[in-house]
Scaffold this motif. Sequence first.
Motif, mmCIF file in Angstrom:
data_model
loop_
_atom_site.group_PDB
_atom_site.id
_atom_site.type_symbol
_atom_site.label_atom_id
_atom_site.label_comp_id
_atom_site.label_asym_id
_atom_site.label_seq_id
_atom_site.Cartn_x
_atom_site.Cartn_y
_atom_site.Cartn_z
ATOM 1 N N LYS A 62 14.535 3.359 -3.756
ATOM 2 C CA LYS A 62 13.844 4.197 -4.731
ATOM 3 C C LYS A 62 13.302 3.344 -5.872
ATOM 4 O O LYS A 62 12.198 3.553 -6.368
ATOM 5 N N SER A 63 14.081 2.350 -6.307
ATOM 6 C CA SER A 63 13.659 1.481 -7.385
ATOM 7 C C SER A 63 12.448 0.647 -6.987
ATOM 8 O O SER A 63 11.482 0.507 -7.745
ATOM 9 N N VAL A 64 12.477 0.072 -5.790
ATOM 10 C CA VAL A 64 11.345 -0.732 -5.318
ATOM 11 C C VAL A 64 10.103 0.141 -5.181
ATOM 12 O O VAL A 64 9.000 -0.246 -5.596
ATOM 13 N N ALA A 65 10.264 1.323 -4.596
ATOM 14 C CA ALA A 65 9.121 2.228 -4.425
ATOM 15 C C ALA A 65 8.555 2.657 -5.771
ATOM 16 O O ALA A 65 7.324 2.713 -5.959
ATOM 17 N N ALA A 66 9.434 2.958 -6.730
ATOM 18 C CA ALA A 66 8.968 3.357 -8.058
ATOM 19 C C ALA A 66 8.255 2.209 -8.756
ATOM 20 O O ALA A 66 7.230 2.407 -9.420
ATOM 21 N N GLY A 67 8.782 0.995 -8.600
ATOM 22 C CA GLY A 67 8.132 -0.168 -9.188
ATOM 23 C C GLY A 67 6.763 -0.406 -8.586
ATOM 24 O O GLY A 67 5.802 -0.717 -9.303
ATOM 25 N N ALA A 68 6.664 -0.247 -7.268
ATOM 26 C CA ALA A 68 5.371 -0.434 -6.608
ATOM 27 C C ALA A 68 4.352 0.594 -7.100
ATOM 28 O O ALA A 68 3.195 0.260 -7.373
ATOM 29 N N ARG A 69 4.781 1.843 -7.208
ATOM 30 C CA ARG A 69 3.857 2.862 -7.697
ATOM 31 C C ARG A 69 3.447 2.579 -9.137
ATOM 32 O O ARG A 69 2.284 2.767 -9.516
ATOM 33 N N LEU A 70 4.376 2.111 -9.943
ATOM 34 C CA LEU A 70 4.083 1.816 -11.340
ATOM 35 C C LEU A 70 2.965 0.781 -11.484
ATOM 36 O O LEU A 70 2.088 0.904 -12.337
ATOM 37 N N VAL A 71 2.987 -0.233 -10.611
ATOM 38 C CA VAL A 71 2.008 -1.315 -10.736
ATOM 39 C C VAL A 71 0.770 -1.094 -9.875
ATOM 40 O O VAL A 71 -0.176 -1.876 -9.942
ATOM 41 N N GLY A 72 0.770 -0.045 -9.049
ATOM 42 C CA GLY A 72 -0.374 0.222 -8.190
ATOM 43 C C GLY A 72 -0.333 -0.496 -6.862
ATOM 44 O O GLY A 72 -1.361 -0.666 -6.195
ATOM 45 N N ALA A 73 0.862 -0.907 -6.428
ATOM 46 C CA ALA A 73 1.039 -1.569 -5.130
ATOM 47 C C ALA A 73 1.529 -0.565 -4.098
ATOM 48 O O ALA A 73 1.768 0.612 -4.402
ATOM 49 N N GLN A 74 1.714 -1.025 -2.847
ATOM 50 C CA GLN A 74 2.267 -0.203 -1.781
ATOM 51 C C GLN A 74 3.722 -0.606 -1.537
ATOM 52 O O GLN A 74 4.158 -1.698 -1.911
ATOM 53 N N SER A 75 4.459 0.284 -0.881
ATOM 54 C CA SER A 75 5.839 -0.037 -0.536
ATOM 55 C C SER A 75 6.178 0.492 0.847
ATOM 56 O O SER A 75 5.638 1.519 1.282
ATOM 57 N N ALA A 76 7.068 -0.230 1.520
ATOM 58 C CA ALA A 76 7.586 0.162 2.832
ATOM 59 C C ALA A 76 9.106 0.043 2.761
ATOM 60 O O ALA A 76 9.635 -1.056 2.548
ATOM 61 N N ILE A 77 9.793 1.148 2.927
ATOM 62 C CA ILE A 77 11.234 1.192 2.706
ATOM 63 C C ILE A 77 11.945 1.495 4.027
ATOM 64 O O ILE A 77 11.645 2.490 4.698
ATOM 65 N N PHE A 78 12.892 0.639 4.392
ATOM 66 C CA PHE A 78 13.613 0.728 5.658
ATOM 67 C C PHE A 78 14.986 1.356 5.403
ATOM 68 O O PHE A 78 15.750 0.871 4.557
ATOM 69 N N VAL A 79 15.288 2.425 6.126
ATOM 70 C CA VAL A 79 16.562 3.127 5.950
ATOM 71 C C VAL A 79 17.284 3.223 7.280
ATOM 72 O O VAL A 79 16.669 3.443 8.320
ATOM 73 N N HIS A 80 18.580 3.049 7.244
ATOM 74 C CA HIS A 80 19.372 3.107 8.467
ATOM 75 C C HIS A 80 19.783 4.540 8.783
ATOM 76 O O HIS A 80 19.491 5.477 8.015
ATOM 77 N N ALA A 81 20.474 4.698 9.880
ATOM 78 C CA ALA A 81 20.778 6.034 10.396
ATOM 79 C C ALA A 81 21.651 6.852 9.461
ATOM 80 O O ALA A 81 21.602 8.085 9.480
ATOM 81 N N GLY A 82 22.450 6.193 8.623
ATOM 82 C CA GLY A 82 23.376 6.932 7.773
ATOM 83 C C GLY A 82 22.794 7.430 6.472
ATOM 84 O O GLY A 82 23.492 8.109 5.711
ATOM 85 N N VAL A 83 21.535 7.119 6.183
ATOM 86 C CA VAL A 83 20.923 7.563 4.924
ATOM 87 C C VAL A 83 20.484 9.012 5.070
ATOM 88 O O VAL A 83 19.762 9.366 6.009
ATOM 89 N N SER A 84 20.912 9.860 4.143
ATOM 90 C CA SER A 84 20.649 11.291 4.263
ATOM 91 C C SER A 84 19.166 11.598 4.118
ATOM 92 O O SER A 84 18.408 10.868 3.466
ATOM 93 N N ASP A 85 18.748 12.708 4.708
ATOM 94 C CA ASP A 85 17.349 13.133 4.618
ATOM 95 C C ASP A 85 16.945 13.377 3.163
ATOM 96 O O ASP A 85 15.801 13.140 2.784
#
Length: 398
Positions: A128-151
């Motif tokens: 969430k922090s990386v994605a928020a930082g990317a949006r703040l600066v106008g960049a893109q983000s790709a976040i990888f989550v494993h099977a145990g991360v809740s929807d």
Amino acid sequence: MLILNRHTGHNGPLDPRDAETLGVGAAAEVERYLSHRNNHAPTPLHALPALAAGLGIATLHVKDEGTRLGLGSFKALGGSYAVIRLVLEEAERQLGRPVDVAELHTPPVRAIASGMTFGCATDGNHGKSVAAGARLVGAQSAIFVHAGVSDERVAAIARYGAEMIRVDGTYDDSIRESARVCAANGWTIVSDTSWPGYERIPGLVMQGYTAIIREALRALPQAPTHVFVQAGVGGVAAALAAYLALVLGKERPAFIVVEPARAACIFASAQAGEVVKIAHGEATVMAMLECYEPSPVAWRILSRAADAFMTVEEEGAVAAMNRLARPLGTDIAVVAGESGGAGLAGLLAVAEDHDMRQAIRLDAGSRVLIVNTEGATDPERYTQLVGVAPEMVLRTAI
């Protein structure tokens, strides 16, 4: 279960690289960067005198990261800070001149950021922090989550415009996959764990966390004698332990690292005297701490600057959440997520055990600091475990 640090480097000087990354100058620079964030404010430091009295200690303070930068956890300090630093460095390279954080939202810098993509693996909060930082600066983000991360946690990250990529297996599997895909696509990986040849960016992530202890020391009436901090791969624990060692020296508090018994990779490393990868077992309720191999950089620091390592059971973590939600006397209510209260769970376990108290010299004169590393980042799960919705707990705290 608690063991003292018997590593040969214990109480020795930090590696010069770590001292530079996590010292006073670096922490001051983090605060300068934060001053340019519109939603920045120091997080609360709550005194809990009634709970302290019940535990037989002098004072207990909790640094509450549940409100940090609107993201709900301490991770808001790390990933987004690293993204900002990396964008500014790329701008300097392309523009051929120094670029300050004050220029972050200028057209030339945003044009450069728009061509960058930042990726990471996450249990929820770091992504969430990386994605928020990317949006703040106008960049893109790709976040990888494993099977145990809740929807619900996946949806919370996706709201920041991130491309969400599900990975079969554990957190460690998602780290490997994120590194592979980012390398193949030319994306910048912003991991909160390190590996051989990849230390600087995790160091920047950890550098962001120094704001926690810098703010706490400024607000405390006296320096703590004991600090309990939870660990997954060890980043936040290492950052805080390093800063305390560098600033307070021989007067630093006893530093206790707390982990889930079901995912105690740093505890196992302390037993072995070197980085150990442990087997994946039954999932822990402390989902943000479910890591099976320490960050080597974090271990390098903790082997020197931590004094004890301990594990807590599932019921202990849930009890800590409930204890904070239903305070004693005039103590304030605190919303702590499943991983957020792990440090308190460690303190509660030590306070009830004569041998552990003696081992770390916890007594009636002790001044303890803990960190609530996350609020209710999964509100539905929080309500299940505490029996009351987080917003209702917050109402009682007002």
